[in-house]
Design a protein around this motif. Structure first.
Motif, PDB file in Angstrom:
ATOM      1  N   ARG A 179      -8.690   4.636   0.213  1.00 11.43           N
ATOM      2  CA  ARG A 179      -7.450   5.370   0.513  1.00 11.43           C
ATOM      3  C   ARG A 179      -6.370   4.415   1.013  1.00 11.43           C
ATOM      4  NH1 ARG A 179     -11.252   8.538   3.425  1.00 11.43           N
ATOM      5  NH2 ARG A 179     -12.063  10.249   2.140  1.00 11.43           N
ATOM      6  N   ASP A 180      -6.759   3.543   1.929  1.00 16.18           N
ATOM      7  CA  ASP A 180      -5.794   2.582   2.465  1.00 16.18           C
ATOM      8  C   ASP A 180      -5.333   1.614   1.375  1.00 16.18           C
ATOM      9  OD1 ASP A 180      -6.130   3.789   4.906  1.00 16.18           O
ATOM     10  OD2 ASP A 180      -7.552   2.293   5.670  1.00 16.18           O
ATOM     11  N   GLY A 181      -6.244   1.271   0.449  1.00 14.81           N
ATOM     12  CA  GLY A 181      -5.879   0.376  -0.643  1.00 14.81           C
ATOM     13  C   GLY A 181      -4.852   1.001  -1.571  1.00 14.81           C
ATOM     14  N   ILE A 182      -5.045   2.270  -1.918  1.00 11.84           N
ATOM     15  CA  ILE A 182      -4.073   2.976  -2.762  1.00 11.84           C
ATOM     16  C   ILE A 182      -2.731   3.073  -2.045  1.00 11.84           C
ATOM     17  CG2 ILE A 182      -3.492   5.216  -3.762  1.00 11.84           C
ATOM     18  CD1 ILE A 182      -5.499   3.775  -5.445  1.00 11.84           C
ATOM     19  N   ASP A 183      -2.764   3.403  -0.743  1.00  9.95           N
ATOM     20  CA  ASP A 183      -1.519   3.456   0.038  1.00  9.95           C
ATOM     21  C   ASP A 183      -0.836   2.096   0.048  1.00  9.95           C
ATOM     22  OD1 ASP A 183      -1.875   6.124   0.638  1.00  9.95           O
ATOM     23  OD2 ASP A 183      -2.839   5.743   2.582  1.00  9.95           O
ATOM     24  N   GLY A 184      -1.645   1.040   0.174  1.00  9.54           N
ATOM     25  CA  GLY A 184      -1.080  -0.304   0.201  1.00  9.54           C
ATOM     26  C   GLY A 184      -0.413  -0.672  -1.111  1.00  9.54           C
ATOM     27  N   ILE A 185      -1.044  -0.325  -2.227  1.00 16.32           N
ATOM     28  CA  ILE A 185      -0.452  -0.613  -3.544  1.00 16.32           C
ATOM     29  C   ILE A 185       0.883   0.107  -3.686  1.00 16.32           C
ATOM     30  CG2 ILE A 185      -0.712  -0.228  -6.024  1.00 16.32           C
ATOM     31  CD1 ILE A 185      -2.374  -2.545  -4.951  1.00 16.32           C
ATOM     32  N   LEU A 186       0.934   1.372  -3.281  1.00 13.46           N
ATOM     33  CA  LEU A 186       2.176   2.141  -3.388  1.00 13.46           C
ATOM     34  C   LEU A 186       3.252   1.592  -2.460  1.00 13.46           C
ATOM     35  CD1 LEU A 186       0.718   5.771  -3.588  1.00 13.46           C
ATOM     36  CD2 LEU A 186       1.574   4.344  -5.456  1.00 13.46           C
ATOM     37  N   ALA A 187       2.826   0.917  -1.379  1.00 10.95           N
ATOM     38  CA  ALA A 187       3.781   0.347  -0.430  1.00 10.95           C
ATOM     39  C   ALA A 187       4.161  -1.090  -0.779  1.00 10.95           C
ATOM     40  CB  ALA A 187       3.202   0.398   0.983  1.00 10.95           C
ATOM     41  N   GLN A 189       1.864  -3.687  -1.245  1.00 14.78           N
ATOM     42  CA  GLN A 189       0.911  -4.682  -0.752  1.00 14.78           C
ATOM     43  C   GLN A 189       0.195  -5.352  -1.926  1.00 14.78           C
ATOM     44  OE1 GLN A 189      -2.124  -3.039   1.800  1.00 14.78           O
ATOM     45  NE2 GLN A 189      -2.460  -4.971   2.878  1.00 14.78           N
ATOM     46  N   SER A 190      -0.158  -6.615  -1.778  1.00 15.17           N
ATOM     47  CA  SER A 190      -0.840  -7.341  -2.849  1.00 15.17           C
ATOM     48  C   SER A 190      -2.333  -7.042  -2.840  1.00 15.17           C
ATOM     49  CB  SER A 190      -0.627  -8.848  -2.698  1.00 15.17           C
ATOM     50  OG  SER A 190      -1.351  -9.350  -1.582  1.00 15.17           O
ATOM     51  N   LEU A 191      -2.972  -7.229  -3.993  1.00 15.05           N
ATOM     52  CA  LEU A 191      -4.417  -7.034  -4.095  1.00 15.05           C
ATOM     53  C   LEU A 191      -5.170  -8.030  -3.221  1.00 15.05           C
ATOM     54  CD1 LEU A 191      -4.664  -6.458  -7.945  1.00 15.05           C
ATOM     55  CD2 LEU A 191      -5.206  -4.772  -6.192  1.00 15.05           C
ATOM     56  N   SER A 192      -4.660  -9.248  -3.128  1.00 17.35           N
ATOM     57  CA  SER A 192      -5.316 -10.259  -2.294  1.00 17.35           C
ATOM     58  C   SER A 192      -5.301  -9.845  -0.829  1.00 17.35           C
ATOM     59  CB  SER A 192      -4.624 -11.614  -2.469  1.00 17.35           C
ATOM     60  OG  SER A 192      -4.752 -12.077  -3.798  1.00 17.35           O
ATOM     61  N   ALA A 193      -4.180  -9.265  -0.386  1.00 18.95           N
ATOM     62  CA  ALA A 193      -4.086  -8.818   1.005  1.00 18.95           C
ATOM     63  C   ALA A 193      -5.068  -7.679   1.270  1.00 18.95           C
ATOM     64  CB  ALA A 193      -2.663  -8.380   1.322  1.00 18.95           C
ATOM     65  N   ARG A 217      -8.958  -4.505  -7.597  1.00 20.61           N
ATOM     66  CA  ARG A 217      -8.217  -3.873  -8.699  1.00 20.61           C
ATOM     67  C   ARG A 217      -9.130  -2.970  -9.513  1.00 20.61           C
ATOM     68  NH1 ARG A 217      -6.815  -4.780 -14.150  1.00 20.61           N
ATOM     69  NH2 ARG A 217      -4.645  -4.252 -14.619  1.00 20.61           N
ATOM     70  N   GLU A 218     -10.336  -3.465  -9.809  1.00 19.38           N
ATOM     71  CA  GLU A 218     -11.273  -2.683 -10.615  1.00 19.38           C
ATOM     72  C   GLU A 218     -11.665  -1.393  -9.894  1.00 19.38           C
ATOM     73  OE1 GLU A 218     -14.836  -1.120 -12.259  1.00 19.38           O
ATOM     74  OE2 GLU A 218     -14.821  -2.148 -10.330  1.00 19.38           O
ATOM     75  N   ILE A 219     -11.885  -1.466  -8.584  1.00 22.78           N
ATOM     76  CA  ILE A 219     -12.283  -0.285  -7.807  1.00 22.78           C
ATOM     77  C   ILE A 219     -11.144   0.727  -7.748  1.00 22.78           C
ATOM     78  CG2 ILE A 219     -12.826   0.511  -5.470  1.00 22.78           C
ATOM     79  CD1 ILE A 219     -14.433  -2.129  -5.147  1.00 22.78           C
ATOM     80  N   LEU A 220      -9.936   0.252  -7.464  1.00 23.18           N
ATOM     81  CA  LEU A 220      -8.799   1.165  -7.320  1.00 23.18           C
ATOM     82  C   LEU A 220      -8.389   1.797  -8.647  1.00 23.18           C
ATOM     83  CD1 LEU A 220      -6.529  -0.767  -4.779  1.00 23.18           C
ATOM     84  CD2 LEU A 220      -8.285   0.961  -4.330  1.00 23.18           C
ATOM     85  N   MET A 221      -8.800   1.203  -9.770  1.00 26.20           N
ATOM     86  CA  MET A 221      -8.441   1.759 -11.076  1.00 26.20           C
ATOM     87  C   MET A 221      -9.515   2.683 -11.639  1.00 26.20           C
ATOM     88  SD  MET A 221      -6.408  -1.300 -13.087  1.00 26.20           S
ATOM     89  CE  MET A 221      -5.726  -0.131 -14.274  1.00 26.20           C
ATOM     90  N   ARG A 222     -10.620   2.858 -10.928  1.00 32.45           N
ATOM     91  CA  ARG A 222     -11.669   3.749 -11.421  1.00 32.45           C
ATOM     92  C   ARG A 222     -11.221   5.207 -11.338  1.00 32.45           C
ATOM     93  NH1 ARG A 222     -16.699   1.118  -8.043  1.00 32.45           N
ATOM     94  NH2 ARG A 222     -16.927  -0.802  -9.276  1.00 32.45           N
ATOM     95  N   PRO A 223     -11.318   5.957 -12.433  1.00 33.19           N
ATOM     96  CA  PRO A 223     -10.960   7.378 -12.381  1.00 33.19           C
ATOM     97  C   PRO A 223     -11.820   8.169 -11.397  1.00 33.19           C
ATOM     98  CG  PRO A 223     -11.064   6.609 -14.658  1.00 33.19           C
ATOM     99  CD  PRO A 223     -11.629   5.514 -13.803  1.00 33.19           C
ATOM    100  N   LEU A 269      -0.602  -0.920 -10.894  1.00 33.05           N
ATOM    101  CA  LEU A 269      -1.695  -1.856 -11.159  1.00 33.05           C
ATOM    102  C   LEU A 269      -1.747  -2.282 -12.624  1.00 33.05           C
ATOM    103  CD1 LEU A 269      -4.485  -0.156  -9.018  1.00 33.05           C
ATOM    104  CD2 LEU A 269      -3.414  -2.364  -8.567  1.00 33.05           C
ATOM    105  N   SER A 270      -1.244  -1.447 -13.515  1.00 35.35           N
ATOM    106  CA  SER A 270      -1.266  -1.765 -14.947  1.00 35.35           C
ATOM    107  C   SER A 270      -0.092  -2.624 -15.374  1.00 35.35           C
ATOM    108  CB  SER A 270      -1.267  -0.468 -15.772  1.00 35.35           C
ATOM    109  OG  SER A 270      -2.397   0.319 -15.479  1.00 35.35           O
ATOM    110  N   ASN A 271       0.820  -2.885 -14.465  1.00 34.49           N
ATOM    111  CA  ASN A 271       1.996  -3.682 -14.796  1.00 34.49           C
ATOM    112  C   ASN A 271       1.592  -5.146 -14.962  1.00 34.49           C
ATOM    113  OD1 ASN A 271       4.448  -4.914 -15.066  1.00 34.49           O
ATOM    114  ND2 ASN A 271       5.252  -4.292 -13.069  1.00 34.49           N
ATOM    115  N   PRO A 272       1.744  -5.727 -16.156  1.00 32.93           N
ATOM    116  CA  PRO A 272       1.338  -7.126 -16.371  1.00 32.93           C
ATOM    117  C   PRO A 272       2.052  -8.106 -15.458  1.00 32.93           C
ATOM    118  CG  PRO A 272       1.784  -6.024 -18.462  1.00 32.93           C
ATOM    119  CD  PRO A 272       2.267  -5.111 -17.380  1.00 32.93           C
TER     120      PRO A 272
END
Length: 390
Positions: A179-187, A189-193, A217-223, A269-272
């Protein structure tokens, strides 16, 4: 004087264990058959949970072939011929290895694979074709069953995935990290962080390894984290591409994150541009990566290591992969970036800097063409990697 027969046993069982004797049982039956033939068992080769049809690496099988080729084996005992190979071309390859030494293969089920006999090779090829067809049909049934399960919203797994138990119940600490990872991506935050944050929380991958930007990245992209059941079909060549993944139903488990929130994160996350520095306005963390050449001739990349002081930030440096043995290698501190930046700025301060750059980047100039070509190639690579399953 009677010469003893140097015999070995090969046993294998695949992931699908239905109607198969376990490797221990296979070995026991092979030993009985060898004893009846007065053959001395000198070694046992076992591949556990490895398919002979999927074409994957079988370490014990490769060692068996090496022993045969090295002249250390007179006879091989197996439970059945399909333990050796389930594809005709693999069975023929095995017979070719056995031919020089006249090594025969005896099975508990009554077959004898004799490479010296033309009829034996013919029958062996027929048996291989039958086994290959059986494996193909079995694969079709397995894939159909997996798709049907996915369409019912049932997740069939051999091992649990991060965030869930094997029964698809939430693992609280991991679910909160997602949950925090998804929030971080939307805010932003980098995957490394996010990977560092998960590591600081004491979280590891389900295999016990440290999290990386790739695993995050792989975990956060799992449906599945959004409560969605998906199916990833296998292509005719055996490959699987993430682009083929289909969301087929709502899962019969509690989602960790809201679907709308997850879908918005997927767009990011899908943005190259996130995966290639300098493309699409992405932040450049390693401005000299790929541009610095080591004394060995290999490209140097920016790396980091822990500082001697616990409260100090990680130290950055440039080094090559040291993939060329016997050559001299160098390591350059991160001060190189400041030196290059100062040199570039000094040139830009020259009175003729604008004219020099304009001439260098004039339309049709080779440098300008290369810049455009590099940008296009990076974008093409990004598109291709987005389709590939790592």
């Amino acid at each position: 004087m009677h010469k003893s027969i140097r015999a070995v046993i090969y046993a294998r069982i695949s992931l699908d264990r239905h109607d198969e004797a376990g490797v221990e049982r296979q070995e026991e039956l092979c030993r009985r058959l060898a004893a009846a033939h007065d053959a001395e068992i000198t070694d046992v080769f076992i591949d556990n949970s490895i398919s002979a049809y999927a074409g994957g690496h079988r370490p014990a099988y490769e060692r068996l072939k090496a022993a045969i080729a090295g002249g250390r084996v007179d006879r091989v005992y197996v439970y059945a011929s399909d333990r050796i190979a389930r594809r005709v071309r693999d069975l023929i390859d095995y017979l070719d290895v056995c031919t020089p030494g006249g090594v025969t293969t005896h099975t508990v089920t009554g077959e004898v694979l004799d490479p010296a006999s033309s009829s034996g090779r013919f029958l062996t090829t027929i048996m291989g074709a039958v086994a290959e067809q059986e494996s193909a049909l079995k694969g079709e049934r397995v894939r159909a069953a997996r798709r049907q399960a996915a369409e019912r919203g049932v997740r069939r797994v051999h091992r649990r995935s991060f965030g869930f138990t094997a029964g698809m119940e939430h693992v609280d600490a991991e679910a909160q990290a997602i949950r925090d990872g998804i929030d971080g991506i939307l805010a932003g935050q980098s995957l490394s962080a996010i990977a560092r944050d998960w590591t600081e929380r004491g979280l590891t991958t389900v295999r016990g390894g440290a999290h990386t930007r790739g695993s995050v990245r792989e975990i956060l992209m799992r449906p599945s984290v959004a409560g969605l059941s998906s199916y990833l079909p296998t292509r005719p060549d055996g490959s699987k591409l993430r682009a083929d993944r289909e969301i087929v139903a709502e899962g019969q488990w509690e989602p960790i994150v809201d679907r709308d929130q997850w879908e918005r994160a997927q767009t990011i996350l899908s943005n190259p541009a996130r995966r290639h520095p300098g493309v699409g306005g992405a932040e450049v963390h390693s401005p000299l990566a790929g541009l610095v050449i080591c004394t060995c001739g290999d490209t140097m990349y920016r790396r980091t290591r822990k500082s001697h002081r616990a409260d100090a930030p990680r130290r950055a440096f440039y080094s090559c992969r040291r993939s060329v043995p016997g050559r001299q290698h160098v390591t350059i501190g991160n001060e190189l970036e400041a030196l290059v930046a100062a040199t570039v700025l000094a040139h830009l301060e020259q009175p003729d800097a604008t004219d020099t750059l304009a001439a260098a980047l004039a339309p049709g100039d080779a440098a300008a063409d290369l810049i455009v070509e590099r940008r296009d190639l990076l974008q093409r690579r990004a598109d291709l990697e987005e389709e590939m399953v790592a």
